[in-house]
Motif scaffolding. Structure first.
Motif, PDB file in Angstrom:
ATOM      1  N   PRO A  15       0.851  -1.285  -0.159  1.00  0.00           N
ATOM      2  CA  PRO A  15       0.094   0.119   0.176  1.00  0.00           C
ATOM      3  C   PRO A  15       0.935   1.281   0.193  1.00  0.00           C
ATOM      4  O   PRO A  15       2.172   1.098   0.307  1.00  0.00           O
ATOM      5  CB  PRO A  15      -0.880  -0.254   1.290  1.00  0.00           C
ATOM      6  CG  PRO A  15      -0.169  -0.964   2.055  1.00  0.00           C
ATOM      7  CD  PRO A  15       0.620  -2.144   1.068  1.00  0.00           C
ATOM      8  N   PRO A  16       0.446   2.496  -0.266  1.00  0.00           N
ATOM      9  CA  PRO A  16       0.828   3.590  -0.650  1.00  0.00           C
ATOM     10  C   PRO A  16       1.933   4.023   0.781  1.00  0.00           C
ATOM     11  O   PRO A  16       3.102   4.447   0.599  1.00  0.00           O
ATOM     12  CB  PRO A  16      -0.191   4.815  -0.719  1.00  0.00           C
ATOM     13  CG  PRO A  16      -0.968   3.810  -1.273  1.00  0.00           C
ATOM     14  CD  PRO A  16      -1.037   2.484  -0.506  1.00  0.00           C
ATOM     15  N   ASP A  17       1.441   3.834   1.863  1.00  0.00           N
ATOM     16  CA  ASP A  17       2.341   4.271   2.890  1.00  0.00           C
ATOM     17  C   ASP A  17       3.619   3.647   3.076  1.00  0.00           C
ATOM     18  O   ASP A  17       4.621   3.950   3.217  1.00  0.00           O
ATOM     19  CB  ASP A  17       1.499   4.358   4.337  1.00  0.00           C
ATOM     20  CG  ASP A  17       1.044   2.843   4.726  1.00  0.00           C
ATOM     21  OD1 ASP A  17       0.608   2.233   3.884  1.00  0.00           O
ATOM     22  OD2 ASP A  17       0.728   2.590   5.812  1.00  0.00           O
ATOM     23  N   ILE A  18       3.574   2.275   2.981  1.00  0.00           N
ATOM     24  CA  ILE A  18       4.608   1.145   2.760  1.00  0.00           C
ATOM     25  C   ILE A  18       5.544   1.638   1.610  1.00  0.00           C
ATOM     26  O   ILE A  18       6.721   1.885   1.681  1.00  0.00           O
ATOM     27  CB  ILE A  18       4.488  -0.151   2.922  1.00  0.00           C
ATOM     28  CG1 ILE A  18       3.546  -0.151   4.336  1.00  0.00           C
ATOM     29  CG2 ILE A  18       5.635  -0.973   2.841  1.00  0.00           C
ATOM     30  CD1 ILE A  18       2.950  -1.874   4.416  1.00  0.00           C
ATOM     31  N   GLN A  19       4.945   1.831   0.494  1.00  0.00           N
ATOM     32  CA  GLN A  19       5.781   2.343  -0.786  1.00  0.00           C
ATOM     33  C   GLN A  19       6.458   3.485  -0.495  1.00  0.00           C
ATOM     34  O   GLN A  19       7.703   3.421  -0.866  1.00  0.00           O
ATOM     35  CB  GLN A  19       4.576   2.648  -1.893  1.00  0.00           C
ATOM     36  CG  GLN A  19       4.296   1.391  -2.567  1.00  0.00           C
ATOM     37  CD  GLN A  19       3.527   1.838  -4.096  1.00  0.00           C
ATOM     38  OE1 GLN A  19       4.479   2.545  -4.866  1.00  0.00           O
ATOM     39  NE2 GLN A  19       2.232   1.474  -4.233  1.00  0.00           N
ATOM     40  N   GLN A  20       5.853   4.577   0.338  1.00  0.00           N
ATOM     41  CA  GLN A  20       6.624   5.667   0.487  1.00  0.00           C
ATOM     42  C   GLN A  20       7.902   5.384   1.181  1.00  0.00           C
ATOM     43  O   GLN A  20       8.988   5.991   1.233  1.00  0.00           O
ATOM     44  CB  GLN A  20       5.442   6.689   1.170  1.00  0.00           C
ATOM     45  CG  GLN A  20       6.124   8.034   1.738  1.00  0.00           C
ATOM     46  CD  GLN A  20       6.585   8.937   0.492  1.00  0.00           C
ATOM     47  OE1 GLN A  20       5.920   8.944  -0.622  1.00  0.00           O
ATOM     48  NE2 GLN A  20       7.765   9.613   0.744  1.00  0.00           N
ATOM     49  N   HIS A  21       7.611   4.561   2.253  1.00  0.00           N
ATOM     50  CA  HIS A  21       8.557   4.491   3.297  1.00  0.00           C
ATOM     51  C   HIS A  21       9.911   3.673   2.705  1.00  0.00           C
ATOM     52  O   HIS A  21      11.028   4.122   2.756  1.00  0.00           O
ATOM     53  CB  HIS A  21       8.136   3.570   4.501  1.00  0.00           C
ATOM     54  CG  HIS A  21       9.213   3.249   5.423  1.00  0.00           C
ATOM     55  ND1 HIS A  21       9.202   4.393   6.694  1.00  0.00           N
ATOM     56  CD2 HIS A  21      10.050   2.422   5.570  1.00  0.00           C
ATOM     57  CE1 HIS A  21      10.129   4.019   7.422  1.00  0.00           C
ATOM     58  NE2 HIS A  21      10.767   2.858   6.997  1.00  0.00           N
ATOM     59  N   GLU A  24      11.592   6.044   0.274  1.00  0.00           N
ATOM     60  CA  GLU A  24      12.580   6.905   1.065  1.00  0.00           C
ATOM     61  C   GLU A  24      14.014   6.144   1.386  1.00  0.00           C
ATOM     62  O   GLU A  24      15.234   6.857   1.293  1.00  0.00           O
ATOM     63  CB  GLU A  24      12.114   7.525   2.315  1.00  0.00           C
ATOM     64  CG  GLU A  24      10.854   8.584   2.259  1.00  0.00           C
ATOM     65  CD  GLU A  24      10.034   8.725   3.297  1.00  0.00           C
ATOM     66  OE1 GLU A  24      10.346   8.160   4.439  1.00  0.00           O
ATOM     67  OE2 GLU A  24       9.063   9.414   3.130  1.00  0.00           O
ATOM     68  N   PHE A 157       6.843  -4.188   8.680  1.00  0.00           N
ATOM     69  CA  PHE A 157       5.601  -3.719   8.199  1.00  0.00           C
ATOM     70  C   PHE A 157       4.507  -4.994   7.671  1.00  0.00           C
ATOM     71  O   PHE A 157       5.290  -6.007   7.613  1.00  0.00           O
ATOM     72  CB  PHE A 157       5.585  -3.044   6.818  1.00  0.00           C
ATOM     73  CG  PHE A 157       6.369  -1.416   7.104  1.00  0.00           C
ATOM     74  CD1 PHE A 157       5.480  -0.631   7.558  1.00  0.00           C
ATOM     75  CD2 PHE A 157       7.287  -1.263   6.491  1.00  0.00           C
ATOM     76  CE1 PHE A 157       5.785   0.922   7.630  1.00  0.00           C
ATOM     77  CE2 PHE A 157       7.910   0.009   6.670  1.00  0.00           C
ATOM     78  CZ  PHE A 157       7.192   0.981   7.218  1.00  0.00           C
TER      79      PHE A 157
END
Length: 184
Positions: A15-21, A24, A157
């Protein structure tokens, strides 16, 4: 008649939040270790490695993936810490769950049986689910230094992968082409 082939692979995308992490972390590798290769695709767990497919036959490919996914349950995924394929690759480690091993082996068999797509290399070695954060352009020296930094670093995660993702190479990077809900 132009028989143009395109390059694809099939993966689970978080999901997007984990993709973002994860992105980074990839950016950190680009900035600190001059390794940018992993930024050429969204964070993912490869299930079916890269293959070539005729552009005109994409509907057939997509229909097959839709049928496959419709009969599969969503998959619980746990990312836990970091691991490496020395001397080049560092990745977020993915816990080898029965569900993950199952979908991988079923998908590989299905792709071969229905579409004739076979990846000889992955057939000859065990499946190691992973989410790459640095590879290929990570020098051996930088790998050593980065691995010292990341080997003990914590990362945790959990998510449910609810679709198979088909990624298409556009000549410079991998983009999400289509997603097929796991909806059994």
């Amino acid at each position: 008649m132009n028989q143009s082939k395109q390059r694809f692979f099939i993966a689970l995308v978080p999901p997007p939040d984990i993709q973002q992490h994860i992105t980074e972390i990839k950016l950190y590798f680009a900035a600190h270790y001059n390794s940018r290769g992993a930024l050429n695709s969204p964070p993912h767990i490869t299930l079916q490695p890269t293959f070539e497919w005729l552009a005109e036959d994409i509907p057939k490919l997509e229909e097959s993936l839709k049928e496959f996914s419709a009969n599969r349950l969503p998959i619980p995924v746990t990312l836990s810490g970091f691991a490496a394929f020395a001397p080049r690759v560092i990745y977020a480690d993915v816990v080898k769950s029965p569900e993950l091993l199952d979908i991988h082996s079923y998908l590989m068999s299905y792709m071969e049986a229905t579409l004739g797509i076979v990846d000889r290399v992955s057939q000859s070695r065990p499946f190691v689910p992973h989410m790459t954060v640095a590879f290929r352009d990570l020098t051996k020296d930088n790998f050593q230094t980065a691995w010292l930094e990341f080997a003990g670093r914590s990362l945790h995660f959990e998510f449910t992968a609810s679709a198979l993702t088909l990624l298409l190479h556009d000549g410079s990077r991998w983009n999400i082409s289509n997603q097929f809900p796991l909806s059994a």
